[in-house]
Design an enzyme around this catalytic site. Structure first.
Site, PDB file in Angstrom:
ATOM      1  CD  GLU A 266      -2.986  -1.191   0.482  1.00 56.25           C
ATOM      2  OE1 GLU A 266      -3.273  -0.127  -0.106  1.00 56.25           O
ATOM      3  OE2 GLU A 266      -3.640  -2.236   0.355  1.00 56.25           O
ATOM      4  CB  CYS A 300      -1.899   7.144   1.030  1.00 54.58           C
ATOM      5  SG  CYS A 300      -3.355   6.476   1.818  1.00 54.58           S
TER       6      CYS A 300
END
Ligand code: NAD
Length: 513
Positions: A266, A300
């Site tokens: 991720e 993110c």
């Protein structure tokens, strides 16, 4: 929050001046060990220290995790789900306190800190339901009197390495699912968020162990280039779930691939929002502002690029400037503050460098671009959110700078917008703001957004736990949290049973013996 209130909060969360950072059923002794100091980005002052794992600590954790896995994986999944339900209940009691700790340790607003704990609670709830839904398929066999099916089995102790900006939610996304499917979890948190990790591990294991189960959540605080390397290179960990930057993810991926292990990656995002001339402008403005400014641009999923249709370009940029000017910057513990500090000096340097490079490459700063001094918090790195008008082809557009910088680009046709959108190496989150069905469906089609997450009329940031979370291209391809992401934490076994009195072979092969 006064010094006394802060001390009281830390005490209630079991935190002292110096804490052990290694848990393997008990806390490893702290004497004589190197420590990591956690500094609050709010005022740059130290909050507490946590010891780093030695190699001996590491082996203790690995041995304990392997023993726990033997026992825990034999507990029926619905019973494991009941343990997770109790963890969720306990986290509800700690929501406010943990949320504040997150705020103090990584600088996000208290609302966002509490939201992060809510995510831990939500994923626990999800996992309880999942504990009764670990289905496998039954497949029609081509052979008479044969049954062909697949089942999902626990995988083993797994390693979870997390980033600073979601210091507990990401751990919970992984760990609540992993625990439910029968795995145990070894966690290496970010060195910038060690106190949150320590507090969480204390809360959750108490529940597990009070119920008579072995510890299933282990902690290894330490440097990335030491403990992180031990974890990624260790064959005893069949899966490493890593959340962090692209360069670190690449390094981990190589380590794990060398031993043919599995990863969930991720990694960084470089997310864009497209605002068309058919958008509801109020929704678009809110969505873009939240995406660009929440967590001070340190998500993110932060909106980093704004792709505006030429007919709405000027008006949208002007209105955005107005909102930026009003957004309150300051102590994230105070009500009304929207923009807290950057995590540290390095993050501030990254902000400065990006603005300098953008300007050199032809970008025009139309708002922000400078540090802000907050009285009494001069050691914190507070910055103005920044808007930069950019042109296609500027190299800086390919870079994820973890700060509130939004590059604004202009387009004419929807095809052009998608081309600009997909032109970066990362592929995490994306959004389009439009009321036009054709534009919306085009964005969601295979010719549209190339990201793992594609939203319509809502921000690139702020995902729900129910969906699978993750991205494509350099974002790493991993999926975690909801949907069927649980499958990554298990091993699939395909089983064939012959209940007949002959041995027919697949594909009609005759093997005459
Ligand atoms: P980082 O890559 O610097 O660190 C992440 C973790 O890796 C930390 O725990 C660190 O100690 C560890 N680490 C460092 N070197 C290592 C090594 N050699 N081996 C193993 N572990 C090592 O990232 P960060 O600055 O903490 O977080 C910001 C980054 O994380 C951004 O790029 C952001 O986009 C990304 N992120 C991605 C997601 C996602 O779900 N895609 C979520 C949150 C953050």
């Amino acid at each position: 929050m006064s010094g006394i209130e802060k001390k009281d909060l830390l005490m209630k969360l079991g935190l002292e001046d110096v804490n052990s950072g290694v848990f393997y059923g008990k806390w490893s002794p702290i004497g004589g060990k190197e420590t990591i100091t956690s500094y609050s980005p709010i005022d740059g002052k130290p909050i507490g220290k946590v010891t780093m794992a030695t190699r001996e600590d590491y082996e203790n954790v690995m041995n304990a995790a392997q023993n726990s896995f033997e026992r825990w994986s034999s507990v029926p999944a619905p019973k494991r789900g009941q343990v997770v339900r109790k963890i969720g209940d306990e986290l509800r009691k700690y929501k406010e306190m943990l949320g504040k700790l997150v705020s103090i340790e990584v600088g996000k607003t208290v609302v966002e800190g509490c939201g992060e704990v809510q995510e831990m609670i939500d994923i626990s709830d999800f996992a309880v339901g999942l504990s009764r839904q670990l289905y496998g398929l039954t497949i029609a066999s081509e052979r008479e009197a044969h049954r062909l099916y697949e089942q999902w089995l626990p995988l083993g102790p797994i390693g979870v390495i997390t980033a600073f900006n979601f210091p507990c939610a990401v751990w919970a996304w992984n760990s609540m699912i992993a625990a439910t499917v029968g795995d145990v979890v070894i966690w290496k948190p970010s060195s910038k968020a060690v106190l949150t990790a320590r507090a969480v591990i204390e809360i959750v294991n108490k529940i597990v162990m009070d119920l008579g189960y072995p510890p299933i959540f282990f902690l290894l605080v330490g440097r990335g280039d030491e403990v992180g390397e031990w974890i990624s290179s260790d064959r005893r960990l069949p899966l490493i779930s890593f959340t962090g930057s692209v360069p670190t993810g690449r390094r981990i991926s190589e380590n794990v691939a060398k031993r043919l292990g599995r990863t969930i990656l991720e990694l960084g995002g470089n997310n864009a929002a497209i605002v068309t001339d058919k958008a509801d402008m109020n929704i678009a403005l809110k969505g873009v502002t939240f995406g660009a400014l929440a967590t001070t641009g340190q998500r993110c999923t932060t909106t980093r690029r704004l792709i505006l249709q030429e007919n709405v370009y000027d008006i949208f940029v002007n209105r955005l400037k107005g909102i930026y000017a009003k957004a309150k910057i300051g102590n994230p513990l105070e009500e009304g503050v929207l923009i807290g500090p950057l995590i540290d000096k390095r993050a501030y340097e990254g902000y400065e460098i990006a603005i300098e490079q953008a300007t050199k490459q032809g970008g025009r700063v139309v708002y922000g671009g400078e540090r802000v001094s907050i009285p009494g918090l001069e050691e914190g790195y507070y910055v103005k959110p920044t808007l930069i008008e950019a042109d296609l082809g500027m190299d800086i557009l390919n870079v994820e700078t973890f700060a509130p910088i939004l590059y604004v680009l202009k387009y004419r046709t929807i095809e052009e917008a998608i081309e600009i959108h997909n032109s970066v190496p990362q592929g995490l989150s994306s959004a389009i703001f439009t009321k036009d069905l054709r534009e919306m469906e085009y964005f969601l089609s295979h010719k549209g957004s190339d990201c793992g997450i594609a939203n319509v009329n809502t921000s690139t940031a702020g995902a729900e736990i129910g969906g699978a979370f993750g991205g494509e291209k350099e974002t790493g391809g991993g999926r975690e949290s909801g949907s069927d992401a649980w499958k990554s934490y298990m091993r699939r076994q395909t089983d064939t049973i012959n209940y007949g009195n002959k041995l027919p072979l697949a594909q009609g092969v005759e093997f005459k013996v």
